[in-house]
Design a protein around this motif. Structure first.
Motif, short mmCIF file in Angstrom:
data_model
loop_
_atom_site.label_atom_id
_atom_site.label_comp_id
_atom_site.label_asym_id
_atom_site.label_seq_id
_atom_site.Cartn_x
_atom_site.Cartn_y
_atom_site.Cartn_z
N HIS A 73 -36.81 40.50 18.91
CA HIS A 73 -37.40 41.31 19.96
C HIS A 73 -37.52 40.48 21.23
N TYR A 74 -37.24 41.11 22.36
CA TYR A 74 -37.61 40.55 23.66
C TYR A 74 -38.62 41.54 24.24
N GLY A 75 -39.88 41.28 24.00
CA GLY A 75 -40.89 42.25 24.40
C GLY A 75 -40.63 43.57 23.68
N PRO A 76 -40.54 44.67 24.42
CA PRO A 76 -40.30 45.97 23.77
C PRO A 76 -38.84 46.19 23.35
N LEU A 77 -37.95 45.29 23.79
CA LEU A 77 -36.52 45.45 23.50
C LEU A 77 -36.20 44.91 22.11
N HIS A 78 -35.71 45.78 21.25
CA HIS A 78 -35.39 45.41 19.86
C HIS A 78 -33.89 45.13 19.79
N VAL A 79 -33.51 43.84 19.86
CA VAL A 79 -32.11 43.45 20.03
C VAL A 79 -31.38 43.34 18.70
N LEU A 80 -32.03 42.79 17.70
CA LEU A 80 -31.45 42.71 16.34
C LEU A 80 -32.36 43.49 15.40
N LEU A 129 -17.05 38.94 14.31
CA LEU A 129 -18.01 39.95 14.75
C LEU A 129 -17.44 40.70 15.94
N ILE A 130 -17.41 42.01 15.86
CA ILE A 130 -16.91 42.84 16.95
C ILE A 130 -17.98 43.85 17.33
N GLY A 131 -17.76 44.48 18.47
CA GLY A 131 -18.70 45.50 18.93
C GLY A 131 -18.83 45.46 20.43
N PRO A 132 -19.37 46.51 21.03
CA PRO A 132 -19.48 46.57 22.48
C PRO A 132 -20.45 45.54 23.03
N SER A 133 -20.33 45.25 24.32
CA SER A 133 -21.28 44.35 24.98
C SER A 133 -22.69 44.89 24.82
N GLY A 134 -23.63 43.97 24.56
CA GLY A 134 -25.01 44.38 24.39
C GLY A 134 -25.37 44.84 23.00
N SER A 135 -24.45 44.68 22.04
CA SER A 135 -24.72 45.15 20.68
C SER A 135 -25.47 44.12 19.83
N GLY A 136 -25.69 42.90 20.38
CA GLY A 136 -26.48 41.90 19.65
C GLY A 136 -25.69 40.76 19.05
N LYS A 137 -24.37 40.74 19.23
CA LYS A 137 -23.53 39.73 18.58
C LYS A 137 -23.88 38.31 19.03
N SER A 138 -23.98 38.10 20.34
CA SER A 138 -24.27 36.76 20.85
C SER A 138 -25.69 36.34 20.50
N GLU A 185 -23.48 47.44 16.34
CA GLU A 185 -23.83 48.46 17.34
C GLU A 185 -25.35 48.55 17.42
N HIS A 186 -25.88 48.48 18.64
CA HIS A 186 -27.32 48.60 18.87
C HIS A 186 -28.11 47.67 17.94
N GLY A 187 -27.62 46.43 17.78
CA GLY A 187 -28.36 45.43 17.02
C GLY A 187 -28.31 45.58 15.53
N ALA A 188 -27.41 46.39 15.02
CA ALA A 188 -27.29 46.59 13.58
C ALA A 188 -25.82 46.50 13.15
N VAL A 189 -25.59 46.14 11.90
CA VAL A 189 -24.25 46.15 11.33
C VAL A 189 -23.98 47.56 10.82
N ILE A 190 -22.94 48.17 11.37
CA ILE A 190 -22.66 49.56 10.98
C ILE A 190 -21.42 49.67 10.09
N GLU A 191 -20.60 48.60 10.04
CA GLU A 191 -19.40 48.65 9.20
C GLU A 191 -18.91 47.22 8.99
N HIS A 192 -18.39 46.95 7.81
CA HIS A 192 -17.82 45.62 7.56
C HIS A 192 -16.80 45.74 6.43
#
Length: 253
Positions: free
Chosen positions: A18-25, A40-49, A218-225
């Motif tokens: 969490h970064y304050g109210p932002l739930h990143v992972l 690891l793949i996914g759009p920018s801002g999905s939590g990979k880095s 996606e959105h801080g979660a693993v949706i497929e692998h």
């Protein structure tokens, strides 16, 4: 993502950030076997880095556990420098010391952290520069090197600490297209030699050819692998399908 415990180098359980109210992972679970390459793949801002930075505690997880060789590194405080020696990380930006030569950049960690003699550290640095195809650039400073060459020096610098695992965070995204191949070739060679690697990248051909598993964020979660051909050629999740389609559209432009 189960695996034989004896083969597991990294196990992540319920990782949140969490970064304050932002739930990143949002509760990441992942296992990585020794000698495998996980992409690891996914759009920018999905939590990979953020996920990568949590793995070596550059970012502090909000909750969850990270086990390396069965040791919960989220419980370590004073031993962080020792732990980080076993996890090499290469970033999008090279972060080389501009006043040092390529040799000096690679030798610095072994000298200051591992307390090697100058001769021993420089011998290791020479070997690693040769490994990444830059033996003749040992005396060059970063400003005298191309972006691709600087990134290969950064890889050699991370390898100089003899890590068990390497993390790569979009290491080709800041490079001109003609420089990407040289960096990917070094990473491919490391994979062939059995280095355990977690790679964040948009280079899908590298993922297909070198990866053992592909993990979609996606959105801080693993949706497929799954295996590269399964995820990249026959994605099951609609978001994965959209993401891969967007990459193809970018390549066509």
């Amino acid at each position: 993502m189960s695996s034989d415990v004896s083969d597991v180098l990294l196990r992540v359980e319920g990782l949140h950030k969490h970064y304050g109210p932002l739930h990143v992972l949002r509760g990441i679970d992942l296992t990585v076997d020794r000698g495998t390459v996980v992409v690891l793949i996914g759009p920018s801002g999905s939590g990979k880095s953020t996920f990568l930075r949590c793995l070596n505690r550059l970012e502090e997880p909000s909750s969850g556990h990270i086990y390396i060789d069965g040791v919960d590194i989220t419980a370590l405080r004073k031993r962080l420098p020792l732990m980080r020696r076993n996890i090499g990380m290469v970033f999008q930006h090279f972060n080389l010391f501009p006043h040092m030569t390529a040799l000096g950049n690679v030798a610095e960690g072994p000298r200051t952290v591992l307390h090697m003699s100058r001769a021993e550290a420089e011998a290791r640095a020479h070997d690693l520069l040769a490994k990444v195809g830059l033996a003749e650039k040992a005396s060059a400073r970063p400003a005298e090197l191309s972006g691709g060459q600087q990134q290969r020096v950064a890889i050699a610098r991370a390898l100089a600490m003899q890590p068990e695992m390497m993390l790569f965070d979009e290491v080709t995204s800041a490079l001109d297209p003609e420089l990407v191949a040289g960096v990917l070739a070094v990473m491919r060679k490391l994979a062939e030699e059995g280095m355990t690697m977690i790679v964040v990248t948009h280079e899908m051909e590298f993922a297909r050819q070198v990866g053992d598993r592909v993990v979609m964020f996606e959105h801080g979660a693993v949706i497929e692998h799954g295996r590269p051909n399964e995820v990249l050629r026959h994605p099951q999740h609609a978001s994965t399908q959209r993401f891969l389609h967007s990459l193809l559209k970018e390549m066509e432009v």
